[in-house]
Motif scaffolding. Structure first.
Motif, PDB file in Angstrom:
ATOM      1  N   THR A   5       0.913  -0.948   0.144  1.00 26.02           N
ATOM      2  CA  THR A   5       0.615   0.150  -0.032  1.00 26.02           C
ATOM      3  C   THR A   5       0.973   1.346  -0.134  1.00 26.02           C
ATOM      4  N   LEU A   6       0.332   2.480  -0.665  1.00 27.51           N
ATOM      5  CA  LEU A   6       1.056   3.531  -0.942  1.00 27.51           C
ATOM      6  C   LEU A   6       0.284   4.626  -0.507  1.00 27.51           C
ATOM      7  N   ASP A   7       0.001   5.926   0.287  1.00 27.21           N
ATOM      8  CA  ASP A   7      -0.156   6.701   0.376  1.00 27.21           C
ATOM      9  C   ASP A   7       0.958   8.291  -0.224  1.00 27.21           C
ATOM     10  N   ILE A   8       0.496   8.861  -0.772  1.00 27.31           N
ATOM     11  CA  ILE A   8       1.366   9.404  -1.984  1.00 27.31           C
ATOM     12  C   ILE A   8       1.291  10.934  -1.255  1.00 27.31           C
ATOM     13  N   GLY A   9       2.044  11.413  -0.337  1.00 30.46           N
ATOM     14  CA  GLY A   9       1.345  12.772   0.160  1.00 30.46           C
ATOM     15  C   GLY A   9       2.586  13.463  -1.052  1.00 30.46           C
ATOM     16  N   GLY A  10       2.354  15.019  -0.732  1.00 27.86           N
ATOM     17  CA  GLY A  10       3.177  15.912  -1.258  1.00 27.86           C
ATOM     18  C   GLY A  10       4.291  15.946  -0.983  1.00 27.86           C
ATOM     19  N   ALA A  11       4.397  15.870   0.308  1.00 26.96           N
ATOM     20  CA  ALA A  11       5.926  15.683   1.071  1.00 26.96           C
ATOM     21  C   ALA A  11       6.966  14.086   1.140  1.00 26.96           C
ATOM     22  N   ASN A  12       6.387  13.570   1.431  1.00 35.15           N
ATOM     23  CA  ASN A  12       6.850  12.665   1.816  1.00 35.15           C
ATOM     24  C   ASN A  12       5.299  11.169   1.345  1.00 35.15           C
ATOM     25  N   THR A  13       5.990  10.263   1.115  1.00 37.44           N
ATOM     26  CA  THR A  13       5.469   8.873   0.388  1.00 37.44           C
ATOM     27  C   THR A  13       5.953   7.709   1.085  1.00 37.44           C
ATOM     28  N   LYS A  14       4.297   7.466   1.776  1.00 35.10           N
ATOM     29  CA  LYS A  14       4.273   5.995   2.826  1.00 35.10           C
ATOM     30  C   LYS A  14       4.704   5.148   2.162  1.00 35.10           C
ATOM     31  N   LYS A  15       4.754   3.565   2.437  1.00 36.22           N
ATOM     32  CA  LYS A  15       4.645   2.372   2.009  1.00 36.22           C
ATOM     33  C   LYS A  15       4.545   1.382   3.248  1.00 36.22           C
ATOM     34  N   LEU A  16       3.668   0.385   2.428  1.00 41.41           N
ATOM     35  CA  LEU A  16       3.437  -0.744   3.628  1.00 41.41           C
ATOM     36  C   LEU A  16       3.716  -1.949   3.203  1.00 41.41           C
ATOM     37  N   LEU A  32       7.160  16.850  -4.000  1.00 38.34           N
ATOM     38  CA  LEU A  32       6.149  16.277  -4.994  1.00 38.34           C
ATOM     39  C   LEU A  32       6.044  17.675  -6.350  1.00 38.34           C
ATOM     40  N   TRP A  33       6.319  18.343  -5.121  1.00 38.48           N
ATOM     41  CA  TRP A  33       6.084  19.489  -6.483  1.00 38.48           C
ATOM     42  C   TRP A  33       7.139  20.789  -6.753  1.00 38.48           C
ATOM     43  N   LYS A  34       8.371  19.795  -6.214  1.00 34.86           N
ATOM     44  CA  LYS A  34       9.326  20.293  -6.866  1.00 34.86           C
ATOM     45  C   LYS A  34      10.288  19.366  -8.123  1.00 34.86           C
ATOM     46  N   LYS A  35       9.579  18.210  -7.646  1.00 32.61           N
ATOM     47  CA  LYS A  35      10.196  16.786  -8.387  1.00 32.61           C
ATOM     48  C   LYS A  35       9.392  15.866  -9.269  1.00 32.61           C
ATOM     49  N   LYS A  36       7.774  17.147  -9.935  1.00 30.48           N
ATOM     50  CA  LYS A  36       7.773  16.349 -10.747  1.00 30.48           C
ATOM     51  C   LYS A  36       7.431  14.662 -11.694  1.00 30.48           C
ATOM     52  N   GLU A  37       8.808  15.835 -12.454  1.00 31.69           N
ATOM     53  CA  GLU A  37       9.572  14.943 -13.729  1.00 31.69           C
ATOM     54  C   GLU A  37       9.693  13.882 -12.994  1.00 31.69           C
ATOM     55  N   GLU A  38      10.297  13.500 -12.054  1.00 34.35           N
ATOM     56  CA  GLU A  38      11.037  12.720 -11.077  1.00 34.35           C
ATOM     57  C   GLU A  38      10.042  11.011 -10.384  1.00 34.35           C
ATOM     58  N   PHE A  39       8.592  11.728 -10.263  1.00 37.19           N
ATOM     59  CA  PHE A  39       7.572  10.952 -10.206  1.00 37.19           C
ATOM     60  C   PHE A  39       7.968   9.556 -10.300  1.00 37.19           C
ATOM     61  N   VAL A  55      -3.872   1.942  -3.321  1.00 39.42           N
ATOM     62  CA  VAL A  55      -3.083   3.449  -3.733  1.00 39.42           C
ATOM     63  C   VAL A  55      -4.182   4.296  -2.648  1.00 39.42           C
ATOM     64  N   THR A  56      -3.382   5.593  -1.742  1.00 41.09           N
ATOM     65  CA  THR A  56      -4.063   6.975  -1.592  1.00 41.09           C
ATOM     66  C   THR A  56      -3.342   8.203  -1.797  1.00 41.09           C
ATOM     67  N   MET A  57      -3.742   8.920  -1.688  1.00 40.37           N
ATOM     68  CA  MET A  57      -2.966  10.369  -1.773  1.00 40.37           C
ATOM     69  C   MET A  57      -2.766  11.079  -1.510  1.00 40.37           C
ATOM     70  N   THR A  58      -2.520  12.285  -1.091  1.00 45.13           N
ATOM     71  CA  THR A  58      -2.755  13.694  -1.029  1.00 45.13           C
ATOM     72  C   THR A  58      -2.185  14.642  -1.285  1.00 45.13           C
ATOM     73  N   ALA A  59      -0.914  14.271  -2.441  1.00 41.63           N
ATOM     74  CA  ALA A  59      -0.150  14.894  -2.652  1.00 41.63           C
ATOM     75  C   ALA A  59      -0.967  16.067  -4.063  1.00 41.63           C
ATOM     76  N   GLU A  60      -1.814  15.205  -4.630  1.00 40.09           N
ATOM     77  CA  GLU A  60      -2.863  15.999  -5.402  1.00 40.09           C
ATOM     78  C   GLU A  60      -2.863  18.004  -5.352  1.00 40.09           C
ATOM     79  N   LEU A  61      -2.833  17.581  -3.917  1.00 42.63           N
ATOM     80  CA  LEU A  61      -2.887  19.150  -3.765  1.00 42.63           C
ATOM     81  C   LEU A  61      -1.546  20.410  -3.587  1.00 42.63           C
ATOM     82  N   CYS A  62      -0.731  19.504  -4.514  1.00 47.51           N
ATOM     83  CA  CYS A  62       0.430  20.219  -4.600  1.00 47.51           C
ATOM     84  C   CYS A  62      -0.302  21.235  -5.557  1.00 47.51           C
TER      85      CYS A  62
END
Lengths: 325, 325
Positions: A5-16, A32-39, A55-62
């Motif tokens: 499982t992945l929790d994709i945040g704007g600053a940190n991505t967590k994995k389990l 992610l807001w700094k390195k979108k191309e490298e995502f 997958v769940t996410m909060t990074a879409e707010l970046c």
């Protein structure tokens, strides 16, 4: 059967990873807001082989994305490219394949639903206080509790607090601090964050970037806090721990205030405190004299609740036995 | 006789040229903390031939420098390399050549002394309210007024306010804003600045960078303010002007509060309001019902007071006739 499982945040991505009744968690600092191309490469690097990935996410707010919808679309497209038929969590607690998504907004900031699933299953009812690096979730759970779904609604109803152990700019918590017995206004520049405060007070795992790009020693944090007062460290050195103690107190007060609202409106009392900043949540509970459970003592992955909850949801979906994660 | 003065700030460098009784001012956005290596070339590009050049600075506070002292030293070394025997303003209102500097700290954030010189000469006594892009100086002047010298002392005594027309992060002014008749907490991310607020309310010369690197249209500012509430513009579009009006009101209140302190402690009443944000200073004066002089109506370079004052000081030094700058 291995679940990822992945929790994709704007600053940190967590994995389990769940396998054979055991879990393994990790967090990766990826702004992610700094390195979108490298995502895509980043996601490829950290993801592992699994029978199921959710997958769940909060990074879409970046703000690298023009809208949350376009943020969700980007993240989903990368997940589809990199992961093997992942499932996505929705704000109404469903797990969907890509083709089942009718509105990308359903996927925006849904990670609290995974935590809620976990907490209800384990503890029935209560209030979750999950203090992360950047935000804090305060979530009444159990029968009859009302869930606000969008980030905006959650902010409005004090279930999402923008306060965290590491990344919160100090000058968004306080506008003045005590120096030589007098309150002194602080600079509004991005000079210091809560990671600096707790680095000075207790030592902390400073897993995000520093505001000035310098190092993560206590000395360097002292410099950053001093600069908030337009001072070099030497000018006010003996005052700096007291300044940090004040910021800490104000941050805990802010959490306590929101917890109190949640306790009153949900008529629940017992707090379940998790997240990397759970010390702050526990202090808030103590200041309110509310009973609390330190999830750190109950769950190995208490700092990674959304990923853990998502793993349990996924196992359930596949008819697996999740008891004992 | 041509005089050049430079006010080197962290984000903006201001210049003034005096020649034949006329002045010409300019401001250049140059974020020194991001582009320190390019500073010599930048300074070479903007500086002009002059009989005398005088320099004041506040950029030494940038966190690209480990200390203010090292910041001053760097800036002086570049000035020596690029400019022709410049003079440097000190916090006790002297102009020194490089070899006369005994302690670099004397040069740190001295620009208000140039404004004070100008105001005392022109107007005798009063309170200067100079609202810039990032900070506001509130400076009682005239016989018997007490000057605090270091940035820290000025901050402590409310003569330096970290609030400005353009670069102030909205979430350092307010922690909550009204939406649908209810106060809603805002995100602590660096999503929107005061330039966005005034871009929406009045239109503004958005001469700094945008927080998200996107454009400077009103629409784009609306997006940035919405994101502070974790919302896309469409979710709360009709609320956004009201949110901006609230931030504006709170910012003016903050300025008014400091002005009131200064008026009480200095026993002076008349405000002299300058700076690119002088509209905010005038509104503060009006809210306090204090008499004020709009320096914009008195001086062509009212937004560039330190450079203008520095030019008058330099002319005086050379026995020139500065009257009528």
């Amino acid at each position: 059967m291995r679940i990822q499982t992945l929790d994709i945040g704007g600053a940190n991505t967590k994995k389990l990873l769940y396998e054979g009744g055991r879990t393994r968690s990790a967090s990766y600092y990826f702004p992610l807001w700094k390195k979108k191309e490298e995502f895509p490469r980043f996601l490829r690097d950290i993801s592992e082989e699994a029978y199921r990935t959710a997958v769940t996410m909060t990074a879409e707010l970046c703000d690298v994305f023009p809208s949350k919808k376009s943020g969700v679309e980007f993240i989903v497209s990368v997940c589809e490219e990199v992961l093997d038929a992942p499932l996505y969590l929705t704000t109404d607690q469903r797990l969907l394949e890509k083709d089942e998504i009718s509105d990308p907004s359903e996927l925006a900031a849904a990670n609290w639903q995974a935590s809620r699933y976990l907490l209800e299953k384990r503890f029935g009812e209560g209030i979750l206080v999950d203090v992360g690096s950047t935000t804090t979730d305060i979530l009444p759970f159990g029968e009859g509790t009302h869930c606000y779904r969008s980030d905006f609604e959650r902010l409005k109803n004090h279930q999402l607090l923008y306060t965290g152990l590491l990344r919160t700019p100090v000058n968004t918590i306080v506008s003045e601090v005590p120096v030589h017995g007098q309150m002194v206004p602080v600079s509004s520049e991005y000079f210091a964050i809560t990671a600096d405060v707790y680095n000075i007070l207790w030592g902390v795992d400073y897993s995000c970037e520093t505001p000035d790009g310098r190092g993560k020693t206590r000395e360097e944090s002292l410099n950053r806090i001093a600069r908030l007062l337009c001072a070099d460290k030497e000018e006010i050195e003996e005052e700096l721990p007291g300044i940090c103690a004040h910021v800490h107190r104000m941050q805990v007060e802010g959490i306590a205030e929101a917890v109190k609202r949640a306790a009153i409106s949900s008529k629940r009392k017992t707090l379940y405190v998790g997240g990397i900043g759970r010390r702050l949540g526990i202090e808030a509970a103590q200041s309110l004299d509310l009973p609390y459970v330190d999830l750190g003592a109950e769950l190995k992955d208490a700092w990674n609740l959304p990923c853990l909850g998502l793993a349990e949801m996924t196992l359930e979906l596949d008819g697996g036995e999740s008891h004992g994660l």
